[in-house]
Design an enzyme around this catalytic site. Structure first.
Site, mmCIF file in Angstrom:
data_model
loop_
_atom_site.group_PDB
_atom_site.id
_atom_site.type_symbol
_atom_site.label_atom_id
_atom_site.label_comp_id
_atom_site.label_asym_id
_atom_site.label_seq_id
_atom_site.Cartn_x
_atom_site.Cartn_y
_atom_site.Cartn_z
ATOM 1 N N GLN A 1 -7.067 -6.326 0.734
ATOM 2 C CA GLN A 1 -5.985 -5.723 1.511
ATOM 3 C C GLN A 1 -5.614 -6.643 2.667
ATOM 4 O O GLN A 1 -6.460 -7.351 3.193
ATOM 5 C CB GLN A 1 -6.426 -4.368 2.063
ATOM 6 C CG GLN A 1 -7.001 -3.467 0.984
ATOM 7 C CD GLN A 1 -7.156 -2.020 1.434
ATOM 8 O OE1 GLN A 1 -6.304 -1.486 2.128
ATOM 9 N NE2 GLN A 1 -8.227 -1.401 1.007
ATOM 10 N N SER B 1 -14.611 1.877 -0.264
ATOM 11 C CA SER B 1 -13.588 1.630 -1.297
ATOM 12 C C SER B 1 -13.373 2.872 -2.155
ATOM 13 O O SER B 1 -14.291 3.648 -2.395
ATOM 14 C CB SER B 1 -13.977 0.432 -2.169
ATOM 15 O OG SER B 1 -14.659 0.849 -3.314
ATOM 16 N N SER B 2 -12.120 3.076 -2.586
ATOM 17 C CA SER B 2 -11.834 4.255 -3.407
ATOM 18 C C SER B 2 -11.238 3.874 -4.765
ATOM 19 O O SER B 2 -11.173 4.702 -5.654
ATOM 20 C CB SER B 2 -10.871 5.176 -2.663
ATOM 21 O OG SER B 2 -9.678 4.492 -2.374
ATOM 22 N N ASN C 1 -14.041 1.836 6.480
ATOM 23 C CA ASN C 1 -13.954 0.739 5.517
ATOM 24 C C ASN C 1 -14.125 -0.539 6.356
ATOM 25 O O ASN C 1 -14.594 -0.483 7.495
ATOM 26 C CB ASN C 1 -12.657 0.804 4.683
ATOM 27 C CG ASN C 1 -11.396 0.557 5.493
ATOM 28 O OD1 ASN C 1 -11.438 0.051 6.599
ATOM 29 N ND2 ASN C 1 -10.266 0.918 4.915
ATOM 30 N N ASN D 1 0.856 -1.181 0.000
ATOM 31 C CA ASN D 1 0.000 0.000 0.000
ATOM 32 C C ASN D 1 0.898 1.238 0.000
ATOM 33 O O ASN D 1 1.796 1.361 0.830
ATOM 34 C CB ASN D 1 -0.870 -0.033 1.270
ATOM 35 C CG ASN D 1 -1.776 1.182 1.392
ATOM 36 O OD1 ASN D 1 -1.745 2.084 0.551
ATOM 37 N ND2 ASN D 1 -2.568 1.198 2.450
ATOM 38 N N ASN E 1 -13.278 -4.196 0.475
ATOM 39 C CA ASN E 1 -14.302 -3.153 0.490
ATOM 40 C C ASN E 1 -14.965 -3.184 -0.870
ATOM 41 O O ASN E 1 -14.330 -2.860 -1.868
ATOM 42 C CB ASN E 1 -13.667 -1.774 0.694
ATOM 43 C CG ASN E 1 -12.804 -1.696 1.941
ATOM 44 O OD1 ASN E 1 -13.144 -2.296 2.952
ATOM 45 N ND2 ASN E 1 -11.695 -0.973 1.869
ATOM 46 N N HIS F 1 -9.094 -5.377 -5.626
ATOM 47 C CA HIS F 1 -7.969 -5.548 -4.707
ATOM 48 C C HIS F 1 -8.490 -5.937 -3.335
ATOM 49 O O HIS F 1 -9.499 -5.429 -2.866
ATOM 50 C CB HIS F 1 -7.160 -4.251 -4.583
ATOM 51 C CG HIS F 1 -7.958 -3.108 -4.052
ATOM 52 N ND1 HIS F 1 -8.843 -2.392 -4.830
ATOM 53 C CD2 HIS F 1 -8.033 -2.581 -2.806
ATOM 54 C CE1 HIS F 1 -9.418 -1.473 -4.092
ATOM 55 N NE2 HIS F 1 -8.954 -1.558 -2.856
HETATM 56 P P1 B4P Z 1 -9.864 0.981 -1.032
HETATM 57 O O1 B4P Z 1 -10.541 -0.285 -0.641
HETATM 58 O O2 B4P Z 1 -10.263 1.482 -2.360
HETATM 59 O O3 B4P Z 1 -10.084 2.116 0.084
HETATM 60 P P2 B4P Z 1 -9.501 2.336 1.545
HETATM 61 O O4 B4P Z 1 -8.888 1.104 2.082
HETATM 62 O O5 B4P Z 1 -10.511 2.994 2.422
HETATM 63 O O6 B4P Z 1 -8.382 3.353 1.227
HETATM 64 P P3 B4P Z 1 -8.434 4.895 0.942
HETATM 65 O O7 B4P Z 1 -7.273 5.179 0.057
HETATM 66 O O8 B4P Z 1 -9.750 5.317 0.502
HETATM 67 O O9 B4P Z 1 -8.040 5.394 2.350
HETATM 68 P P4 B4P Z 1 -8.523 6.134 3.650
HETATM 69 O O10 B4P Z 1 -8.256 7.578 3.498
HETATM 70 O O11 B4P Z 1 -9.852 5.715 4.142
HETATM 71 O O12 B4P Z 1 -8.319 0.739 -1.011
HETATM 72 C C1 B4P Z 1 -7.419 1.352 -1.869
HETATM 73 C C2 B4P Z 1 -6.051 1.023 -1.322
HETATM 74 O O13 B4P Z 1 -5.048 1.263 -2.291
HETATM 75 C C3 B4P Z 1 -5.728 1.897 -0.123
HETATM 76 O O14 B4P Z 1 -5.079 1.123 0.849
HETATM 77 C C4 B4P Z 1 -4.821 2.954 -0.743
HETATM 78 O O15 B4P Z 1 -4.012 3.557 0.225
HETATM 79 C C5 B4P Z 1 -4.057 2.124 -1.756
HETATM 80 N N1 B4P Z 1 -3.458 2.844 -2.895
HETATM 81 C C6 B4P Z 1 -3.919 3.937 -3.548
HETATM 82 N N2 B4P Z 1 -3.090 4.280 -4.569
HETATM 83 C C7 B4P Z 1 -2.079 3.383 -4.571
HETATM 84 C C8 B4P Z 1 -0.914 3.197 -5.370
HETATM 85 N N3 B4P Z 1 -0.597 4.026 -6.367
HETATM 86 N N4 B4P Z 1 -0.086 2.156 -5.089
HETATM 87 C C9 B4P Z 1 -0.370 1.311 -4.060
HETATM 88 N N5 B4P Z 1 -1.451 1.440 -3.270
HETATM 89 C C10 B4P Z 1 -2.313 2.467 -3.505
HETATM 90 O O16 B4P Z 1 -7.438 5.531 4.624
HETATM 91 C C11 B4P Z 1 -6.066 5.779 4.444
HETATM 92 C C12 B4P Z 1 -5.284 4.486 4.579
HETATM 93 O O17 B4P Z 1 -5.466 3.955 5.881
HETATM 94 C C13 B4P Z 1 -5.725 3.383 3.634
HETATM 95 O O18 B4P Z 1 -4.591 2.656 3.274
HETATM 96 C C14 B4P Z 1 -6.635 2.535 4.480
HETATM 97 O O19 B4P Z 1 -6.744 1.201 4.050
HETATM 98 C C15 B4P Z 1 -5.944 2.642 5.829
HETATM 99 N N6 B4P Z 1 -6.861 2.493 6.948
HETATM 100 C C16 B4P Z 1 -8.144 2.910 7.044
HETATM 101 N N7 B4P Z 1 -8.665 2.624 8.249
HETATM 102 C C17 B4P Z 1 -7.674 2.022 8.956
HETATM 103 C C18 B4P Z 1 -7.583 1.495 10.279
HETATM 104 N N8 B4P Z 1 -8.608 1.541 11.115
HETATM 105 N N9 B4P Z 1 -6.407 0.940 10.657
HETATM 106 C C19 B4P Z 1 -5.361 0.902 9.824
HETATM 107 N N10 B4P Z 1 -5.362 1.384 8.554
HETATM 108 C C20 B4P Z 1 -6.524 1.936 8.131
#
Ligand code: B4P
Length: 320
Positions: free
Chosen positions: A159, A151-152, A272, A94, A144, A157
């Site tokens: 995690q 999910s964004s 999420n 990530n 998600n 994918h």
């Molecule tokens: P999604 O399923 O689409 O969404 P998400 O986990 O909610 O992540 P989002 O990015 O929306 O993060 P948020 O601000 O809520 O997953 C997409 C994943 O791909 C994410 O992990 C993202 O970071 C990653 N990603 C995006 N672009 C990328 C790239 N170019 N290369 C590799 N990876 C890429 O939260 C911020 C972060 O905190 C996220 O990583 C999330 O998973 C994590 N998080 C949220 N709640 C958490 C918790 N309670 N404890 C620990 N980590 C937490």
């Protein structure tokens, strides 16, 4: 082909390298552990102030115009280019983690994040858990799926994150000392009846050698079936509800939570999958303090983003 036995070492060295070369951006956070006395639910509240400035999820740009970060992931983040040596999956770090070594299991071919998990998705996830878990470290895979799930990214994918040390959450409590079974017309999945939101879980067989693609797929589909009943719009009162849900998987259990909203309405908190295991992420100090002072608020926020608990109600009798 099996997943490399030294995956844990590979993951650590790739992560350390990516950190020192600035290929990924680790966000610092402060953690408070609290317990809701009413529901007995333990929460890990993670406060990450630097995320407050992160742009909101973009639901406006059509999918074909968005950059897909998983189409050609950065080599510096790629831990395994072909997880099973069958051309199906990559394991990628990530890029924006809050937890060290947070990784993503990404399909090589584009598939939608709204598509159901395949037996192979589930088995590969389970095999990753088996390879990464040891006496000290326990991991959780999550998925998600759908606009309201948190999910964004639209490219399929899953995690994988390490769970906090000594963590014992809702699903652990619920499935402890229960033998594996597949729900049928007479039996329902397990549901914690103290929390306000609908949650469906199943224990997996104790003997890992019994955990096959079939067992995982049957468990997942039986839970998914319960979750999807929330989106059957018999009354047409909610024409805009799309099918959103979270999947959580450890070596011991699988859990699904149907989702109605990404963010709560009463407070600026979004979830999420991790939220439904009690791992709560907040971005402002004010909300951090509020939730620490009154952890029972969290149950209501999770309800606002999910659906009402249905303990004791048969799947064909749900009343929305
Ligand atoms: P999604 O399923 O689409 O969404 P998400 O986990 O909610 O992540 P989002 O990015 O929306 O993060 P948020 O601000 O809520 O997953 C997409 C994943 O791909 C994410 O992990 C993202 O970071 C990653 N990603 C995006 N672009 C990328 C790239 N170019 N290369 C590799 N990876 C890429 O939260 C911020 C972060 O905190 C996220 O990583 C999330 O998973 C994590 N998080 C949220 N709640 C958490 C918790 N309670 N404890 C620990 N980590 C937490």
């Amino acid at each position: 082909m099996p997943i490399p036995a030294d995956l844990s070492t590979l993951l650590t060295s790739k992560y350390n390298e990516a950190i020192s070369n600035n290929h990924l951006k680790f966000t610092d956070s402060t953690i408070a552990t609290v317990k809701d006395d009413k529901t007995k639910m333990p929460y890990y509240i993670r406060y990450a102030p630097n995320l407050a400035s992160k742009p909101e999820r973009d639901f406006e740009t059509p999918m074909e115009d968005k950059v897909d970060p998983f189409a050609n992931p950065e080599p510096e983040l790629t831990v395994l280019d072909d997880v099973n040596q069958d051309g199906q999956y990559r394991l990628v770090l990530n890029k924006f983690p809050l937890v060290p070594e947070h990784a993503l299991l990404v399909t090589k071919e584009f598939a939608k994040q709204t598509s159901t998990l395949t037996p192979s998705d589930l088995m590969t996830s389970f095999n990753l858990l088996k390879t990464l878990d040891d006496d000290d470290k326990r991991h959780m895979v999550f998925y998600n799926s759908g606009n309201a799930s948190g999910s964004s990214q639209d490219h399929k994918h899953l995690q994988i994150i390490r769970l906090p040390q000594d963590y014992f959450g809702l699903q652990d409590k619920l499935t402890k000392d229960v033998d594996h079974y597949i729900p049928n017309q007479k039996t329902e999945p397990l549901q914690d009846d103290k929390v306000a939101f609908a949650n469906f879980s199943l224990p997996l067989p104790d003997d890992e050698s019994e955990i096959t693609e079939d067992v995982l797929a049957m468990s997942y589909f039986s839970l998914l079936q319960r979750a999807l009943t929330f989106f059957l719009d018999w009354t047409s009162e909610n024409p805009n509800l799309d099918r959103s849900y979270n999947v959580l998987l450890t070596k011991k259990w699988i859990s699904i939570v149907p989702r109605s909203n990404t963010k709560a309405k009463s407070m600026d908190v979004g979830f999420n999958s991790t939220g439904y295991a009690g791992l709560v992420l907040v971005r402002t100090e004010e909300i951090f303090e509020t939730l620490k002072k009154d952890p029972s608020t969290i149950d209501n926020l999770l309800l606002e983003c999910g659906f009402g608990n249905t303990t004791g109600v048969k799947a064909d009798e749900y009343d929305y």
